[in-house]
Design an enzyme around this catalytic site. Sequence first.
Site, PDB file in Angstrom:
ATOM      1  N   ASP A 308      21.189  -1.750 -14.383  1.00 36.68           N
ATOM      2  CA  ASP A 308      22.131  -1.593 -13.292  1.00 36.68           C
ATOM      3  C   ASP A 308      21.831  -0.243 -12.633  1.00 36.68           C
ATOM      4  O   ASP A 308      20.959   0.527 -13.089  1.00 36.68           O
ATOM      5  CB  ASP A 308      23.578  -1.706 -13.794  1.00 36.68           C
ATOM      6  CG  ASP A 308      24.527  -2.072 -12.671  1.00 36.68           C
ATOM      7  OD1 ASP A 308      25.649  -2.514 -12.959  1.00 36.68           O
ATOM      8  OD2 ASP A 308      24.152  -1.912 -11.490  1.00 36.68           O
TER       9      ASP A 308
HETATM   10  C1  GLC Z   1      26.322  -2.014  -8.960  1.00 40.45           C
HETATM   11  C2  GLC Z   1      26.987  -3.050  -9.823  1.00 40.45           C
HETATM   12  C3  GLC Z   1      26.174  -4.288  -9.995  1.00 40.45           C
HETATM   13  C4  GLC Z   1      25.386  -4.580  -8.729  1.00 40.45           C
HETATM   14  C5  GLC Z   1      24.397  -3.454  -8.528  1.00 40.45           C
HETATM   15  C6  GLC Z   1      23.606  -3.618  -7.230  1.00 40.45           C
HETATM   16  O1  GLC Z   1      26.438  -0.763  -9.531  1.00 40.45           O
HETATM   17  O2  GLC Z   1      27.403  -2.614 -11.115  1.00 40.45           O
HETATM   18  O3  GLC Z   1      27.101  -5.368 -10.314  1.00 40.45           O
HETATM   19  O4  GLC Z   1      24.691  -5.825  -8.859  1.00 40.45           O
HETATM   20  O5  GLC Z   1      25.017  -2.188  -8.513  1.00 40.45           O
HETATM   21  O6  GLC Z   1      24.434  -3.501  -6.142  1.00 40.45           O
END
Ligand code: GLC
Length: 756
Positions: A308
């Site tokens: 993430d």
């Molecule tokens: C964010 C979220 C995740 C998302 C990613 C890309 O921090 O935790 O759910 O897919 O970044 O946007």
Amino acid sequence: MMQPTLLAVLLGFSAVAVAAAVSPASAQRRHDPATVARVDALLARMTVEEKVGQMTQLTIGVVAAEGTPQRDSVRIDPAKLREALVNRHVGSLLNVVGGSLTLDGWHALIGQVQDVATRETRLGIPVLYGIDFVHGANYTRGGTLFPHNLGLAATFDVDLARTAGEVTGDEALASGLPWNFAPVLDVGRLPLFPRFYETFGEDPLVTATLGGAAVRGMQRSGRVAATLKHYLAYSIPRSGRDRTPADVTPREVREIFLPPFAQAVREGARTVMVNSGEIDGEPVHASRYWLTDVLRGELGFDGVIVTDWEDIYFLHTRHRVAPTIKDAVRMAVDAGIDVSMSPSDYRFTDALIELVREGTIPESRLDESVRRILLLKAELGLLDAPHPDPAHRRLFATEASVRSAREAARRSITLLKNDGGILPLRRDARILVTGPAAASLTALNGGWTYTWQGTDASHFPEEPRTLLEAMLRRGSDVRYVAGSGFTQAGDLGAALDAAKNADVVVVAVGEDAYSEWVGNIDDLTLPEPQLRLIEAVQATGTPVVLVLVEGRPRVISRVADRARGIVMAYWPGMYGGDAIADVLFGEVNPSGKLPFTYPRHPNALATYDHRYTETTNNDFGRGPGGFNPQWEFGHGLSYTTYAYRDLRLGSPSIGPADSLAVRVTVANTGARAGRETVLLFTRQHYASVTPSMRRLRAFRTVELQPGESRELTFTIAADDLRFVARDGRRVLEPGAFDVMVGGLTGTFHVTAGGTR
Ligand code: GLC
């Protein structure tokens, strides 16, 4: 910004609820030998730098031109794009810059990126672009927007979940976006959690079944990859705040949080995104146990694992398990990640190249990840057709898709209270509409809507209707006074004056949009200005109907008893205003049921599958003071009534390899046709691990005409009754069990146990 057959029973799930999903044949993806050969040939030509680049993902803002508002389209800085793709060999991009793009905007952006990737890099490997379409195509202007998962779960409808997945995947394809960071498979065990609305509620079976269906739908074209997130046990931080440690035992992780991921892996999910929190003190990005031994070894996941946002760096800067960024990179790559959502710089890229050059990480480890990444790109069709296909535009915002989003919104609305039949409303009643959610489109759609936080109403198309507009179009005498903000007091006087001259007041309260940690709160109670508005209007004596538009169950016990009617709308999406109004005026007979336990008090957060000791009151007796929620899991009223009769068990006992047939008759005893979700629970009388008071084993929705009754048959396999013992194995223990359906209870015995 910045998811009954062999596996189903192994995970203790009813074959009835997952029969459509799991089949061993689909369990492990078989890669086409020619594709594997093509990928291996490409891999053999790659340098270390090119391999590390394929493992690097950047947010699009890194290569966007400075300054311009960057909405509808994105202006790229060609030099920055070439630095990323040609010089750094970056293989993946994600996200938006200032918010949603039009279809043309996406096609132009992706086309420009792929032009450079395929024509100016040495090997011409296309970029894999990732996006968060989490409740429909929420980053493409005009995309079809569904209720968030929490509302979708209230329908308990697998077909609806699959359809929502299909529409989302198709509109991602139409947008030229092959990698979607959805569905969330986190189990919503803690209502404080700001991403509660992204979950399918508190039950693992509902999450696994609907989440698995969403994956099936999303990937049906074969050109879009779903992402199971956020692996693992992300949704139960002890503080309730996003990205803070979860104090769950490995046993509870396997019992509650792992099964939805196992189910979705069996559905063929192509990618997994890692949890930004910690399990029992171990950041998941640094956990070889959870990422490699369990996810790959036990669940057989052979797709791509993506971190993430910035989470590798956070091993150093936040979790403090890595003394340096380089240590963090080593730990995460050793744990098993394939792609680093870095996402704003090249520290990951540089550190990994250095680690390989110095021999700390063997190049063969890169080959493992890069093969998975290239197989993914090949099997999504990117190597042969990297550019968005204009022909896919026909998949975008079709009438059928909009109809399904409208239907999902209607089916999600949950009638929690209806004293004296205050609902449905008469169309000619003098109706005052007030409260902060009444005239808000952002509250209806919640987070991840055109912008990350979902709070910029300027992105919204003209057409959709707020609840107020939908009420005005249906009622002949509807008036509006704002009454209060979500967190700011308003003109109570105006609201009171208007309430005194109304037959009924509809107060729309709850939460405005938020995403992730921005939604962190310290108190689950509905904010004071909203409670004051409700109490003031109630004091006038005019009947009050509450409409709850919220991402999580805010505590309203101070006003619930005096409200005549209460409707839970969750965040119902673009068509939520109409859906709520259709229920309030009786166009639609509500059928939603709570996929979570609605707390009565901010610190009384036991879930439906609590233990006996959580039901005892202050003198350790049973009764109020123990488990006493505002409304229970599965609660939901209708404008008709239902009766459950003739619960019959196929046998008084079953062996470990047997199944039990359970029959029950459901009757519509009222005057309106309706849709009833039948929930089947079991309870084990005694077990070596404290047994839950009940566990959901199957669910099914039936439509019944007035006076109609239907006998339903469920099949509960003995394996469905397994639970995770303290040694982590799934065990079936002999003894007495209850089956509970619609207030009826039957008892049977399992004659012998078994361990797997
Ligand atoms: C964010 C979220 C995740 C998302 C990613 C890309 O921090 O935790 O759910 O897919 O970044 O946007």
